[in-house]
Design a protein around this motif. Structure first.
Motif, PDB file in Angstrom:
ATOM      1  N   TRP A  47      -3.355  84.993  78.372  1.00 49.31           N
ATOM      2  CA  TRP A  47      -2.757  84.524  79.624  1.00 49.31           C
ATOM      3  C   TRP A  47      -3.562  83.379  80.228  1.00 49.31           C
ATOM      4  N   SER A  50      -2.833  80.262  78.356  1.00 50.98           N
ATOM      5  CA  SER A  50      -1.504  79.757  78.700  1.00 50.98           C
ATOM      6  C   SER A  50      -1.523  79.046  80.051  1.00 50.98           C
ATOM      7  N   TRP A  51      -2.136  79.672  81.055  1.00 56.68           N
ATOM      8  CA  TRP A  51      -2.166  79.083  82.389  1.00 56.68           C
ATOM      9  C   TRP A  51      -2.985  77.791  82.409  1.00 56.68           C
ATOM     10  N   ARG A  53      -3.746  75.755  79.977  1.00 57.44           N
ATOM     11  CA  ARG A  53      -3.058  74.667  79.259  1.00 57.44           C
ATOM     12  C   ARG A  53      -1.935  74.091  80.109  1.00 57.44           C
ATOM     13  N   SER A  54      -1.228  74.946  80.831  1.00 56.69           N
ATOM     14  CA  SER A  54      -0.150  74.439  81.686  1.00 56.69           C
ATOM     15  C   SER A  54      -0.703  73.558  82.810  1.00 56.69           C
ATOM     16  N   ARG A  55      -1.970  73.745  83.150  1.00 60.99           N
ATOM     17  CA  ARG A  55      -2.620  72.956  84.200  1.00 60.99           C
ATOM     18  C   ARG A  55      -3.258  71.687  83.643  1.00 60.99           C
ATOM     19  N   TRP A 326       6.324  77.309  94.329  1.00 57.85           N
ATOM     20  CA  TRP A 326       5.476  77.229  93.132  1.00 57.85           C
ATOM     21  C   TRP A 326       4.009  77.086  93.533  1.00 57.85           C
ATOM     22  N   GLU A 330       0.899  79.233  92.247  1.00 56.32           N
ATOM     23  CA  GLU A 330      -0.247  78.512  91.692  1.00 56.32           C
ATOM     24  C   GLU A 330      -1.543  78.900  92.405  1.00 56.32           C
ATOM     25  N   ARG A 357      10.027  79.731  84.491  1.00 56.72           N
ATOM     26  CA  ARG A 357       8.793  78.960  84.275  1.00 56.72           C
ATOM     27  C   ARG A 357       7.557  79.834  84.493  1.00 56.72           C
ATOM     28  N   ASP A 360       7.185  82.611  81.764  1.00 53.71           N
ATOM     29  CA  ASP A 360       6.770  82.057  80.481  1.00 53.71           C
ATOM     30  C   ASP A 360       5.247  81.992  80.361  1.00 53.71           C
ATOM     31  N   ILE A 361       4.545  81.832  81.464  1.00 54.91           N
ATOM     32  CA  ILE A 361       3.078  81.819  81.454  1.00 54.91           C
ATOM     33  C   ILE A 361       2.547  83.120  80.862  1.00 54.91           C
TER      34      ILE A 361
END
Length: 422
Positions: A47, A50-51, A53-55, A326, A330, A357, A360-361
């Motif tokens: 997790w 994933s988080w 990388r999304s940042r 969001w 965040e 969205r 998916d994280i």
């Protein structure tokens, strides 16, 4: 982003993206099927990757396999290598079922023995380790900061691995001479033997991430002696090693720690088979990663209800979220990866795009997918619709009951019917 660090007893901030974030999360000792508590550090690492990388971070996640260990020799005398290979495959199969993908590297201790021997040799040459009748021990007295991670004074540290051949009761094994019942060994400058547990992780981490990296994860039960010893070995050679020590809370089975010794064992495979992977993942979202989490039929049923609640959102029309939603989500994750707070924010959303969205994280985008009923259930629903059109309500009720007995609910909607799992 901030994460709580066991070493400093406070939150530490990561550098801003796109900085590299290198993570090492301790994996299982492979001698039997992994229990559900073993899934927590695996899930947390996946997790976080994933988080981050999304940042925009450049993230590398290493999750090791300990396939040389006293427990494996004890569990399979004369056949430890075979058991370790089979149990490694079980672990990979079971964690694959979580649907989160795999870490970037899954090193095995048995793959880095030459590097371990070199590392031990450096510790001996620098005066931090010594050989004794085929064993090699780390000299705790040579490292004044020993005990800082676990909050122990150096002169009051618990004795490890009692052995009269040690200089100091606190010293711990780096290399163990081969015993008759141990079927695997390697040649070394100190004779035939195999590595100790703690040195394996120092070497695997540094081989793949370098002498300094951002995050070291693992269960709270690893703080002492395992992680205390890793820290001492590496810093004794002048390596910075991990900057943040992220220890997850332990899983408790109906109020007590889940452990094989107490017999309170539900395996990862068992939990997924009974509840489904989405429920297991949502269950882990409900507690902060650094706190204990209770495992029971009640807590899993509550997680299953949350899963149904998310599915229900996607069965109804999407409603645009208010501005700033969001950012609330965040903010929860940026502050010590607070998944319970993030979950609470998500439960207030009816915006399909935003919710998908976020889910998916955590590997839960599947909750946005419509679940298709088997053909025979669809046919029963069509027959029920026809019976209703003919005003044969007794037949319609009979068909509804048959559909429900098969685990589905037939809902009447404007353009016909909708089938929903019960």
């Amino acid at each position: 982003m901030q994460l709580y660090d066991t070493l400093t007893r406070g939150k530490q901030e990561l550098p801003p993206p796109p900085a590299p974030v290198r993570m090492y999360f301790c994996g299982p000792t492979v001698y039997q099927r992994a229990h559900i508590g073993n899934a927590r550090p695996y899930i947390l690492g996946m997790w976080l990757r994933s988080w981050l990388r999304s940042r925009g971070y450049d993230v590398t996640l290493v999750h090791n396999i300990t396939d040389i260990n006293d427990r494996i020799y004890e569990a399979a005398p004369g056949a430890s290598a075979d058991l370790a290979a089979r149990a490694t495959q079980w672990y990979l199969e079971d964690t694959d079922q979580l649907g989160l993908g795999r870490p970037d590297a899954l090193p095995k201790a048995s793959e880095v023995v030459p590097q371990i021997i070199r590392f031990i040799s450096e510790l001996i040459e620098s005066g931090h380790a010594y050989e004794s009748e085929g064993d090699v021990y780390f000299r705790v007295a040579s490292f004044p900061e020993y005990g800082r991670l676990s909050g122990q004074r150096p002169d009051q540290v618990e004795e490890q691995e009692p052995n009269p051949r040690k200089e100091d009761p606190r010293d711990f094994a780096l290399w163990k001479a081969n015993k008759p019942e141990e079927d695997t060994w390697w040649d070394s400058p100190w004779g035939r033997g195999r590595p100790g547990w703690h040195i394996e992780c120092s070497v695997m981490a540094e081989e793949l991430l370098g002498p300094a990296f951002e995050i070291h994860g693992g269960g709270l039960d690893l703080v002492f002696p395992h992680h205390e010893n890793e820290l001492a070995q590496s810093r004794a050679l002048g390596h910075d090693f991990a900057q943040i020590w992220a220890h997850n809370g332990l899983l408790r089975f109906t109020g007590s720690k889940m452990s094989k010794s107490e017999g309170n064992v539900v395996t990862i495979r068992d939990a997924i088979a009974q509840w489904g992977r989405e429920t297991v993942l949502v269950y882990f979202l409900t507690a902060h990663w650094s706190k204990p989490i209770d495992f029971s039929n009640e807590t899993l049923a509550a997680a299953a209800a949350r899963v149904d609640g998310f599915r229900e959102v996607f069965r109804r029309p999407s409603e645009p979220a208010q501005s700033g939603e969001w950012e609330r989500f965040e903010a929860a994750l940026e502050d010590d990866f607070n998944t319970p707070d993030a979950l609470a924010v998500m439960h207030g959303w009816r915006d399909h795009e935003l919710l998908r969205r976020a889910l998916d994280i955590f590997g839960l985008a599947s909750l946005a997918e419509e679940q298709e009923a088997p053909n025979e259930i669809v046919e029963l629903a069509k027959q029920r619709q026809e019976a209703r059109a003919a005003r044969d309500f007794d037949e319609a009720d009979r068909l509804r009951a048959e559909i429900e007995a098969a685990g589905w609910e037939a809902r009447d909607v404007a353009d016909g019917f909708q089938l929903v799992p019960r």
